[in-house]
Design a protein around this motif. Sequence first.
Motif, PDB file in Angstrom:
ATOM      1  N   ASP A   1      -6.588  -7.737  -8.165  1.00 30.78           N
ATOM      2  CA  ASP A   1      -7.895  -7.833  -8.208  1.00 30.78           C
ATOM      3  C   ASP A   1      -8.302  -9.229  -8.813  1.00 30.78           C
ATOM      4  O   ASP A   1      -7.671 -10.152  -8.632  1.00 30.78           O
ATOM      5  CB  ASP A   1      -8.006  -6.800  -9.697  1.00 30.78           C
TER       6      ASP A   1
ATOM      7  N   ASP B   1      -3.383  -2.894  -6.597  1.00 23.18           N
ATOM      8  CA  ASP B   1      -3.779  -3.200  -7.862  1.00 23.18           C
ATOM      9  C   ASP B   1      -4.076  -4.666  -8.159  1.00 23.18           C
ATOM     10  O   ASP B   1      -4.436  -5.192  -9.400  1.00 23.18           O
ATOM     11  CB  ASP B   1      -2.463  -3.059  -8.591  1.00 23.18           C
TER      12      ASP B   1
ATOM     13  N   THR C   1       1.860 -10.206  -1.875  1.00 22.17           N
ATOM     14  CA  THR C   1       1.827  -9.272  -2.933  1.00 22.17           C
ATOM     15  C   THR C   1       3.036  -8.267  -2.826  1.00 22.17           C
ATOM     16  O   THR C   1       3.610  -8.541  -1.710  1.00 22.17           O
ATOM     17  CB  THR C   1       0.575  -8.513  -3.023  1.00 22.17           C
ATOM     18  N   SER C   2       3.298  -7.839  -3.833  1.00 26.99           N
ATOM     19  CA  SER C   2       4.411  -6.487  -3.955  1.00 26.99           C
ATOM     20  C   SER C   2       5.811  -7.062  -3.896  1.00 26.99           C
ATOM     21  O   SER C   2       6.821  -6.136  -3.802  1.00 26.99           O
ATOM     22  CB  SER C   2       4.305  -5.768  -2.325  1.00 26.99           C
TER      23      SER C   2
ATOM     24  N   ALA D   1      -9.280  -2.971  -2.719  1.00 25.06           N
ATOM     25  CA  ALA D   1      -8.660  -4.286  -3.268  1.00 25.06           C
ATOM     26  C   ALA D   1      -9.299  -5.439  -2.220  1.00 25.06           C
ATOM     27  O   ALA D   1      -9.751  -6.501  -2.748  1.00 25.06           O
ATOM     28  CB  ALA D   1      -7.247  -4.230  -3.001  1.00 25.06           C
TER      29      ALA D   1
ATOM     30  N   ASN E   1       0.735  -1.084  -0.055  1.00 25.96           N
ATOM     31  CA  ASN E   1       0.084   0.158  -0.122  1.00 25.96           C
ATOM     32  C   ASN E   1       1.013   1.340  -0.064  1.00 25.96           C
ATOM     33  O   ASN E   1       0.604   2.451  -0.757  1.00 25.96           O
ATOM     34  CB  ASN E   1      -0.874   0.144   1.126  1.00 25.96           C
TER      35      ASN E   1
ATOM     36  N   TRP F   1       2.757   1.856  -3.279  1.00 24.91           N
ATOM     37  CA  TRP F   1       1.634   2.006  -4.236  1.00 24.91           C
ATOM     38  C   TRP F   1       1.344   3.804  -4.443  1.00 24.91           C
ATOM     39  O   TRP F   1       1.254   4.274  -5.228  1.00 24.91           O
ATOM     40  CB  TRP F   1       0.412   1.240  -4.004  1.00 24.91           C
TER      41      TRP F   1
ATOM     42  N   THR G   1       2.790  -7.652  -7.869  1.00 27.37           N
ATOM     43  CA  THR G   1       1.721  -6.654  -8.166  1.00 27.37           C
ATOM     44  C   THR G   1       1.514  -6.092  -6.662  1.00 27.37           C
ATOM     45  O   THR G   1       1.452  -6.837  -5.531  1.00 27.37           O
ATOM     46  CB  THR G   1       0.567  -7.345  -8.268  1.00 27.37           C
TER      47      THR G   1
ATOM     48  N   ARG H   1       2.659   7.346  -6.719  1.00 24.34           N
ATOM     49  CA  ARG H   1       1.745   8.087  -7.152  1.00 24.34           C
ATOM     50  C   ARG H   1       1.809   9.543  -6.612  1.00 24.34           C
ATOM     51  O   ARG H   1       0.792  10.493  -6.642  1.00 24.34           O
ATOM     52  CB  ARG H   1       0.292   7.788  -6.920  1.00 24.34           C
TER      53      ARG H   1
END
Length: 240
Positions: A219, A217, A189-190, A48, A27, A30, A213, A34
């Motif tokens: 899904d 993101d 993840t990650s 998510a 998180n 991510w 991922t 951005r």
Amino acid sequence: MSTAPLVAVPAAAAAVPRHVAIIMDGNGRWAKQRHLPRFAGHKAGVDAVRRVTRAARALGIEALTLYAFSSENWRRPEEEVADLMGLLRIFIRGDIDELVRENVRLRVIGDHSRLAPDLVAMVDAAVARTAANTGPILAIALNYGAQAELAAAARRLAERLAPHEIDEAAIEAELDTRDLPPLDLLIRTSGEHRLSNFLLWQAAYAELLFVDTLWPDFDAEALGAAVAAFGRRQRRYGGL
């Protein structure tokens, strides 16, 4: 509330893991990518959770366990911990009706009694509302640590059993996951490749899958790919 996304179910029902656990990581990265505050990443992570829990139901997964807050996460900045607890409140308020409607049983593993009293009451009420449901299980790990879980199980067993009476079955009966199916697939993840004190006993013969991922993101398609990868593996449990 939107309906569950369509997910391609593997052709062979046996290829679908009964119990999937996920270390929801990424998180913060991510959000950083951005140029957003970490809170934005955690908020996207909650979105998510909604996508993946619906996808798990569509795939026919019996139990989904999500690592939401570890016993080590208290070391994070106080503001971030408060943000995480706030998002937990939002998730429970916003999603409990859907869980009831979809016949999902909500479970909590870990010692959530350390949370704020109002949040403990909210979690307990949500668990109670879904207790009579007969469908899939959504288990949320809150203030959970596998080493603490095992130590607590050992203390309870030592209080009532002789050493020679303690075996694998006795230990499993004391774990937080004792009423869940055996763990089949553990996903992180990650891009990190470690278990981070999560379901250490339960993961003994689980298939492990580490994906790049970031959690926000992740899904339905990503979960479907993970289930497909599980279906291609051969589980020998120490045999040939």
